[in-house]
Design a protein around this motif. Sequence first.
Motif, PDB file in Angstrom:
ATOM      1  N   HIS A   8       0.806  -1.226   0.000  1.00 15.92           N
ATOM      2  CA  HIS A   8       0.000   0.000   0.000  1.00 15.92           C
ATOM      3  C   HIS A   8       0.838   1.275   0.000  1.00 15.92           C
TER       4      HIS A   8
ATOM      5  N   HIS B 197       0.023   6.198   6.922  1.00 19.72           N
ATOM      6  CA  HIS B 197      -0.078   6.502   5.488  1.00 19.72           C
ATOM      7  C   HIS B 197      -0.624   7.905   5.337  1.00 19.72           C
TER       8      HIS B 197
ATOM      9  N   ASP C 234      -2.583   8.724   2.822  1.00 18.83           N
ATOM     10  CA  ASP C 234      -3.891   8.565   2.185  1.00 18.83           C
ATOM     11  C   ASP C 234      -4.822   7.800   3.125  1.00 18.83           C
TER      12      ASP C 234
ATOM     13  N   LYS D  82      -6.007   4.266   1.856  1.00 19.44           N
ATOM     14  CA  LYS D  82      -4.961   3.241   1.899  1.00 19.44           C
ATOM     15  C   LYS D  82      -4.621   2.860   3.335  1.00 19.44           C
TER      16      LYS D  82
ATOM     17  N   PRO E   9      -5.018  11.219   8.317  1.00 18.05           N
ATOM     18  CA  PRO E   9      -3.996  11.990   7.607  1.00 18.05           C
ATOM     19  C   PRO E   9      -4.375  13.474   7.594  1.00 18.05           C
TER      20      PRO E   9
ATOM     21  N   PRO F  74      -3.530  16.744   5.530  1.00 24.64           N
ATOM     22  CA  PRO F  74      -2.845  17.464   4.439  1.00 24.64           C
ATOM     23  C   PRO F  74      -2.661  18.929   4.808  1.00 24.64           C
TER      24      PRO F  74
END
Length: 410
Positions: A253, A284, A286, A289, A322, A324
């Motif tokens: 992944h 991760h 993403d 994922k 996550p 961003p």
Amino acid sequence: MSLDSERTIQELKALRELTGDEHGAQRVAFTDTWVAARKFLTDRLAELPVEVHTDPAGNLWATLEGESNKELLIGGHLDSVPNGGWLDGCLNVLAGLEVLRRVAAQGKPPVTVRLVDWADEEGARFGRSLYGSSAAGGNIDISEMRKLRDRDGTSLEDALARVGVTLGNAPEARSELKHAAAYLELHIEQGPVLEGLGLPLGAVLGTFGVERHIITFHGQAAHSGSTPMNVRRDAFRAAGQFSQEIYVIAERHGGVCTVGSCKTLPGIVTSVVETCEITLDQRHLDAGKLAAMWQDAQEAAQRFAGEGGCTVTFGDLWSIEPIPFHPELIEAADASILDVVPRSHRLPSGPLHDAAEVARAGVPTVMLFVQSLRGISHNSIEDTEEAHIRQSVEALDRLTDRAMAWIGGT
């Protein structure tokens, strides 16, 4: 007064001398050494035309009033892990201090500029990372925080009280972000990517999401001498097979994973392992994922447990999605790096940072990374070339000007 990035290096060395020993940095949150580090900072802030105060969660703020009440925040943390490095966290704060000096020397800035030293970013003492920024971001559960104890049995509540902070009031720190329009953070990379590319600086895309779980394999205790291999229900064997598979899952992944601890019962050499408890950390950038990694991990654990005549149960430790960073501020960070060095690179952050909690609270955020030698941090051998430290302070300074202009145009 112009920016003096060399002064930042000298202040970092002075702080190392004050708060470290032969084993490394000892600025663990709310200890006497941490208090000394705070005084080191406030003594220097006293030379500037800033208002300094500690918020209800124990975060330290220095505010340079601007023409607008919109605020640009520059942050970091003075606390360290035990036997830590000389740059982790404190580079952020002392680089921000130097930028604040430069901005203050040029008169009243167009927006208000604030430097923050977040309390207990590391979580090294009580196991709860990002305490101060979580409180300011509105992401704190006081009832859970009251349960936290250090290895000596001291509660977080008592440790805070010792430095004049009341845990029950910590959520009131949320007001500190009321006018926040952007947040900047400089940090050593703590990894090998920039060094591998031969680059001093990088712009950070965001912080990895994290899933942390306890996975417990349940087998059957039996005599290690009289029990044939083919009839054993060995919980450790199932856990060991699973621990190999999670690396395959992470590679599939494009994420990372770690089995950080392993406990066995009955825990004696003459018995097949009845119970094996491991902790799993998966990360991760993403969210989809990351979720797939955890799903695959559960399926693998069930498969290996079944093959070994065992069962498996799952428990949640902690998770964060996550985070961003702001695309326009990432562009500004890239441009600021290119003002200082010929090339930049964009990369995610595997470790968590206070920037994640600030961004999570809705404040436009970006980070700069500076190269770490050998990619090593949380260790006394942590280091960065002094030329790169100077360049990182200069890039943060350029980014500060761009961020102030960006805030003014929003």
